[in-house]
Design a protein around this motif. Structure first.
Motif, short mmCIF file in Angstrom:
data_model
loop_
_atom_site.label_atom_id
_atom_site.label_comp_id
_atom_site.label_asym_id
_atom_site.label_seq_id
_atom_site.Cartn_x
_atom_site.Cartn_y
_atom_site.Cartn_z
N TRP A 249 -9.64 1.71 -14.84
CA TRP A 249 -8.88 1.07 -13.47
C TRP A 249 -7.71 1.70 -13.17
O TRP A 249 -7.31 1.41 -11.95
CB TRP A 249 -8.42 -0.50 -13.94
N LEU A 250 -7.04 2.47 -13.84
CA LEU A 250 -5.89 3.26 -13.56
C LEU A 250 -6.52 4.35 -12.71
O LEU A 250 -5.80 4.58 -11.52
CB LEU A 250 -5.10 3.79 -14.48
N PRO A 251 -7.50 5.32 -12.82
CA PRO A 251 -7.97 6.26 -11.92
C PRO A 251 -8.29 5.56 -10.66
O PRO A 251 -8.18 6.04 -9.38
CB PRO A 251 -9.00 6.83 -12.68
N THR A 252 -9.10 4.37 -10.55
CA THR A 252 -9.52 3.54 -9.30
C THR A 252 -8.22 3.34 -8.46
O THR A 252 -8.49 3.27 -7.37
CB THR A 252 -10.33 2.50 -10.10
N ALA A 253 -7.21 2.60 -9.49
CA ALA A 253 -5.91 2.36 -8.62
C ALA A 253 -5.22 3.87 -7.86
O ALA A 253 -5.02 3.70 -6.83
CB ALA A 253 -4.87 1.69 -9.48
N ALA A 254 -5.40 4.88 -8.38
CA ALA A 254 -4.64 5.89 -8.34
C ALA A 254 -5.75 6.66 -6.95
O ALA A 254 -4.87 6.98 -5.99
CB ALA A 254 -4.64 7.15 -9.22
N HIS B 166 -5.88 7.23 -1.25
CA HIS B 166 -6.61 7.17 0.06
C HIS B 166 -5.61 6.36 1.18
O HIS B 166 -5.57 6.54 2.49
CB HIS B 166 -7.77 6.40 -0.01
N GLY B 167 -4.95 5.19 0.90
CA GLY B 167 -3.94 4.32 1.53
C GLY B 167 -3.01 5.76 2.00
O GLY B 167 -2.25 5.34 3.13
N TRP C 72 4.94 4.16 3.34
CA TRP C 72 4.27 2.83 3.71
C TRP C 72 3.31 2.61 2.54
O TRP C 72 3.31 1.38 2.05
CB TRP C 72 3.62 2.81 5.01
N ALA C 73 2.76 3.63 1.89
CA ALA C 73 1.69 3.29 1.02
C ALA C 73 2.31 2.91 -0.30
O ALA C 73 1.93 2.00 -0.73
CB ALA C 73 0.83 4.65 0.73
N ALA C 74 3.50 3.57 -0.64
CA ALA C 74 4.26 2.94 -1.80
C ALA C 74 4.84 1.55 -1.58
O ALA C 74 4.52 0.87 -2.56
CB ALA C 74 5.34 3.82 -2.00
N ALA D 95 -6.50 -0.23 6.62
CA ALA D 95 -5.31 0.87 5.97
C ALA D 95 -4.61 0.33 4.80
O ALA D 95 -4.33 0.85 3.67
CB ALA D 95 -4.42 1.37 7.04
N ARG D 96 -3.98 -0.83 5.33
CA ARG D 96 -2.93 -1.59 4.24
C ARG D 96 -3.87 -2.10 2.98
O ARG D 96 -3.22 -1.98 1.63
CB ARG D 96 -2.38 -2.71 4.92
#
Length: 197
Positions: free
Chosen positions: A30-35, A40-41, A49-51, A130-131
């Motif tokens: 799940w961490l690589p998925t989140a990254a 992408h965001g 904004w992504a952060a 995007a969000r």
């Protein structure tokens, strides 16, 4: 939580794929998925904004964690119905029956993926294209934080005052008040919604 499940232990594939998971598996998946979602965001919104949206997703995780634990995992499944009994046991009853089983303290990836999809579909519609990516990245990072904190509450001696408070909070849920204290990473929602003590 329900007691005992004849189906789980007589169906080896359920036991192997839907019951036992180690914390490293959660981190590795799940961490690589989140990254990747965050990256992408970031490409769509820019780093700032992504952060910001990822932090909002991380914060939203605490509410989702509370809601899932209180209203899904502790749902009063009908013990007279075999499928409801087994579903309740698979979702969370097994953890209450075996709270120190190291292989049953984090959610199996298959069940996590089902819950994640159920959250992602309406979130994408609500947040917009995007969000969605950084918000969902924050939610996934929060989920990893939750699973590691949950494992630590059962298998580690905390050193910090905050860690000791969270461990005590969670172990009271297990051994004294199973219908209270649903937060694992924070007691905030228990405090706000009247389930703290």
């Amino acid at each position: 939580p329900q007691r005992g499940s004849p189906v789980l232990f007589t169906a080896p594939w359920l036991e192997r794929y839907l019951s036992r998971t180690r914390p490293w598996q959660v981190v590795a998946l799940w961490l690589p998925t989140a990254a990747a979602l965050f990256w992408h965001g970031r490409a769509l919104l820019g780093t700032g904004w992504a952060a910001a949206w990822a932090v909002s997703g991380l914060g939203a995780w605490t509410a989702l964690e509370y809601a899932l634990h209180r209203w899904l995992f502790h749902y009063p499944f009908d013990a007279r119905s075999p499928w409801q009994h087994d579903l309740g046991f698979l979702l969370h009853g097994i953890h209450h029956d075996y709270p120190y089983d190291a292989d049953r303290l984090v959610m199996p990836p298959v069940l996590t993926a089902i819950i994640a999809a159920a959250v992602a579909l309406p979130l994408r519609w609500l947040a917009g294209h995007a969000r969605f990516f950084p918000i969902f990245a924050g939610l996934l990072a929060g989920y990893v934080w939750y699973d590691l904190a949950h494992f630590a509450a059962h298998h580690h001696r905390p050193r910090s005052r905050w860690g000791k408070l969270l461990q005590r909070h969670h172990l009271l849920h297990h051994f004294a008040t199973p219908q209270r204290r649903f937060g694992v990473t924070s007691p905030l929602w228990d405090l706000l919604l009247g389930t703290l003590g």
